[in-house]
Design a protein around this motif. Structure first.
Motif, short mmCIF file in Angstrom:
data_model
loop_
_atom_site.label_atom_id
_atom_site.label_comp_id
_atom_site.label_asym_id
_atom_site.label_seq_id
_atom_site.Cartn_x
_atom_site.Cartn_y
_atom_site.Cartn_z
N THR A 1 0.86 -1.18 0.00
CA THR A 1 0.00 0.00 0.00
C THR A 1 0.91 1.24 0.00
O THR A 1 2.14 1.12 0.02
N ASP A 2 0.29 2.41 0.04
CA ASP A 2 1.10 3.63 0.09
C ASP A 2 1.75 3.83 1.45
O ASP A 2 2.56 4.75 1.63
N LYS A 3 1.45 2.95 2.41
CA LYS A 3 2.08 3.02 3.73
C LYS A 3 3.19 1.98 3.93
O LYS A 3 3.84 1.95 4.97
N THR A 4 3.40 1.15 2.93
CA THR A 4 4.39 0.08 3.08
C THR A 4 5.80 0.64 3.10
O THR A 4 6.21 1.36 2.19
N LYS A 5 6.55 0.30 4.13
CA LYS A 5 7.91 0.78 4.29
C LYS A 5 8.95 -0.31 4.06
O LYS A 5 10.04 -0.04 3.56
N ALA A 6 8.61 -1.55 4.43
CA ALA A 6 9.60 -2.62 4.35
C ALA A 6 8.92 -3.98 4.28
O ALA A 6 7.73 -4.12 4.57
N LEU B 1 11.09 -11.37 -5.93
CA LEU B 1 10.61 -10.53 -4.84
C LEU B 1 11.33 -9.18 -4.84
O LEU B 1 10.73 -8.13 -4.61
N GLY B 2 12.62 -9.24 -5.12
CA GLY B 2 13.42 -8.03 -5.13
C GLY B 2 12.98 -7.03 -6.19
O GLY B 2 12.99 -5.81 -5.95
N GLU B 3 12.59 -7.52 -7.35
CA GLU B 3 12.14 -6.62 -8.42
C GLU B 3 10.91 -5.84 -7.99
O GLU B 3 10.75 -4.66 -8.32
N ILE B 4 10.03 -6.48 -7.25
CA ILE B 4 8.83 -5.79 -6.77
C ILE B 4 9.21 -4.74 -5.73
O ILE B 4 8.67 -3.62 -5.73
N CYS B 5 10.15 -5.06 -4.86
CA CYS B 5 10.60 -4.10 -3.85
C CYS B 5 11.25 -2.88 -4.50
O CYS B 5 11.05 -1.74 -4.07
N LYS C 1 10.61 -1.80 -7.54
CA LYS C 1 9.54 -1.09 -8.25
C LYS C 1 8.79 -0.14 -7.32
O LYS C 1 8.44 0.98 -7.71
N HIS C 2 8.58 -0.58 -6.08
CA HIS C 2 7.79 0.22 -5.13
C HIS C 2 8.66 0.93 -4.09
O HIS C 2 8.11 1.55 -3.17
N ASN C 3 9.97 0.83 -4.24
CA ASN C 3 10.91 1.47 -3.30
C ASN C 3 10.66 1.03 -1.86
O ASN C 3 10.52 1.84 -0.95
N ILE C 4 10.63 -0.28 -1.66
CA ILE C 4 10.40 -0.88 -0.34
C ILE C 4 11.72 -1.44 0.18
O ILE C 4 12.42 -2.18 -0.53
N LEU C 5 12.04 -1.13 1.41
CA LEU C 5 13.25 -1.65 2.02
C LEU C 5 13.11 -3.14 2.28
O LEU C 5 12.06 -3.60 2.74
N ILE C 6 14.17 -3.89 2.01
CA ILE C 6 14.19 -5.33 2.28
C ILE C 6 14.99 -5.56 3.56
O ILE C 6 16.16 -5.19 3.65
N VAL C 7 14.35 -6.16 4.55
CA VAL C 7 15.03 -6.55 5.79
C VAL C 7 15.33 -8.04 5.67
O VAL C 7 14.43 -8.87 5.77
N SER C 8 16.60 -8.36 5.43
CA SER C 8 16.99 -9.74 5.16
C SER C 8 17.63 -10.35 6.40
O SER C 8 18.79 -10.08 6.72
N ASP C 9 16.86 -11.16 7.11
CA ASP C 9 17.34 -11.82 8.33
C ASP C 9 18.05 -13.11 7.94
O ASP C 9 17.41 -14.08 7.51
N GLU C 10 19.38 -13.12 8.11
CA GLU C 10 20.19 -14.24 7.64
C GLU C 10 20.92 -14.93 8.79
O GLU C 10 21.99 -15.51 8.61
N ILE C 11 20.32 -14.91 9.97
CA ILE C 11 20.99 -15.42 11.16
C ILE C 11 21.30 -16.92 11.07
O ILE C 11 22.23 -17.39 11.72
N LYS D 1 21.61 -2.83 -7.20
CA LYS D 1 20.39 -2.14 -6.79
C LYS D 1 19.74 -2.80 -5.58
O LYS D 1 19.28 -2.13 -4.65
N LEU D 2 19.72 -4.14 -5.58
CA LEU D 2 19.13 -4.84 -4.45
C LEU D 2 20.02 -4.72 -3.21
O LEU D 2 19.51 -4.66 -2.09
N LYS D 3 21.31 -4.67 -3.41
CA LYS D 3 22.22 -4.45 -2.28
C LYS D 3 21.90 -3.12 -1.60
O LYS D 3 21.84 -3.02 -0.37
N GLU D 4 21.67 -2.11 -2.40
CA GLU D 4 21.39 -0.78 -1.86
C GLU D 4 20.00 -0.70 -1.23
O GLU D 4 19.75 0.18 -0.41
N GLN D 5 19.13 -1.65 -1.56
CA GLN D 5 17.76 -1.65 -1.05
C GLN D 5 17.60 -2.57 0.16
O GLN D 5 16.51 -2.69 0.71
N THR D 6 18.69 -3.19 0.59
CA THR D 6 18.62 -4.25 1.61
C THR D 6 19.40 -3.90 2.86
O THR D 6 20.52 -3.39 2.79
#
Length: 394
Positions: free
Chosen positions: A161-166, A188-192, A194-204, A224-229
């Motif tokens: 939505t227009d409120k989606t941040k991550a 999934l990354g392409e959609i993020c 497209k909408h400028n959504i931050l990706i929080v990648s939990d890789e523990i 681009k995905l590196k910069e968005q993650t």
């Protein structure tokens, strides 16, 4: 005195509740097998313990920089280059008091009231609570069992939505143990992007993988995905260092700087000698990590077979972490219980086996079993669960 509204929204941890009940039964003299553990049963490797002891003896017991020591940041930087071929500067790294603290601090600096974070379900229990504490709104998206509990591009697109941040991506996953492939992450990354959504990648759990498919960080796929993650990681699971409380976040400088500023006013810094231990964990040979991984792999293969042979229980086979997340809904019906939570409670009371109900993970038909205990105990637990199911089948 009235408490703050923010804490009133918190949901009690189902993991802690079942752990407390199991502890109560143990104290009463019962032979309880706990399958709720979220930590390796191995001790921290000796050379890491010795490094921390040496640091303390040499006086490294004072404050450090809020975002972590230069030496540990360098070790993390080198680790990222070696494992993922990703280049980061020290300014793009913050060391935190565990990966959980990294996530908490990230949401605190990222979210404004009402902004949304997409949380695929099943999810780790703390994700939605941390989003709520930051006055954000968790948006749950049910990842279907027939899709191996993985978020699809269509589901992601529909949830924005227009409120989606991550959006949170946890691979390998707690509680399911499933992993995303490179193609799935790229979609999934392409959609993020497209909408400028931050990706929080939990890789523990990145070091604990058991299939031919290697762990892939979404940040590896493109610049681009590196910069968005923002990558979240730590040494707790990989090096059996849960109690040392060292995690970290890696990503955009402005976000990391804000996190560091917040940490300076909340925790001051991660524990000094624990940072030395983490530095040594990354800079030394990884033999113990391999040994631990192989032990977990053996346990997975055997426990998976034992559990899926029980009537009414099915399970998506994990590819990482140290959990099974079987669907027990049919067994619950066969046994005459109204829901999985009641079934889990009865299993603990009658057979003294502690599982974590899936309701706390957003999947009420499932339970989480940790195989971070010995094979003998896992086999005995499977025997008890099967006996319970057969005794209650009508």
């Amino acid at each position: 005195m009235e408490l703050a509204k923010r804490v009133k929204t918190l949901t009690p941890s189902s993991t802690l509740a079942i752990t407390a009940k199991a502890k109560e039964l143990r104290q009463a003299g019962h032979d309880v097998i706990g399958l709720g553990a979220g930590e390796p049963d191995f001790n921290t490797p000796t050379h890491i313990i010795e490094a921390a002891t040496k640091a303390m003896n040499e006086g490294f017991t004072k404050y450090t920089p809020s975002g972590g020591t230069v030496e540990l940041k360098e070790a993390i930087k080198n680790k990222m280059k070696k494992d993922q071929n990703l280049d980061y500067s020290h300014e793009e790294i913050i060391v935190t008091i565990g990966a959980k603290h990294a996530l908490y601090t990230l949401f605190q600096v990222l979210l404004n009231p009402g902004e949304e974070v997409i949380v695929p379900a099943p999810y780790w229990v703390s994700y939605p609570e941390q989003v709520k504490l930051a006055e954000g709104t968790p948006i749950f998206v049910g990842a279907l069992e027939e899709n191996d509990f993985k978020l699809t591009p269509a589901q992601l697109e529909e949830s924005i939505t227009d409120k989606t941040k991550a959006v949170i991506i946890n691979s390998p996953s707690n509680p399911t143990g499933v992993m995303y492939t490179k193609d799935e992450l790229e979609a999934l990354g392409e959609i993020c992007l497209k909408h400028n959504i931050l990706i929080v990648s939990d890789e523990i759990y990145e070091k604990l993988t058991y299939s031919e498919t290697p762990h892939i960080s979404i940040a590896e796929i493109s610049q681009k995905l590196k910069e968005q993650t923002i990558i979240i990681n730590g040494v707790s699971k990989s090096h059996s260092m849960t109690g040392w409380r060292i995690g970290y976040a890696i990503g955009k400088k402005e976000i990391i700087k804000a996190m560091t500023n917040l940490a300076s006013h909340s925790t001051s810094n991660p524990t000094s000698m624990a940072q030395v231990a983490a530095e040594v964990a990354y800079n030394s040979p990884q033999d113990e990590v391999v040994v631990m991984k192989e032990a977990f792999k053996e346990r997975l293969m055997k426990l998976y077979q034992w559990i899926t042979n029980i009537p009414g229980i099915t399970c998506v086979k994990p590819k990482g972490a140290f959990y099974l997340f079987p669907n027990v809904s049919e067994a619950v019906k066969l046994n005459g219980f109204d829901n999985v939570d009641d079934w889990v409670t009865a299993l603990l009371e009658e057979e003294k086996v502690a599982l974590v109900p899936g309701s706390g993970f957003g999947a009420p038909d499932n339970v989480r079993l940790s195989y971070a205990i010995s094979l003998d105990q896992l086999e005995e637990a499977a025997v008890r669960i099967e006996r319970f199911v057969k005794n209650h089948t009508k």
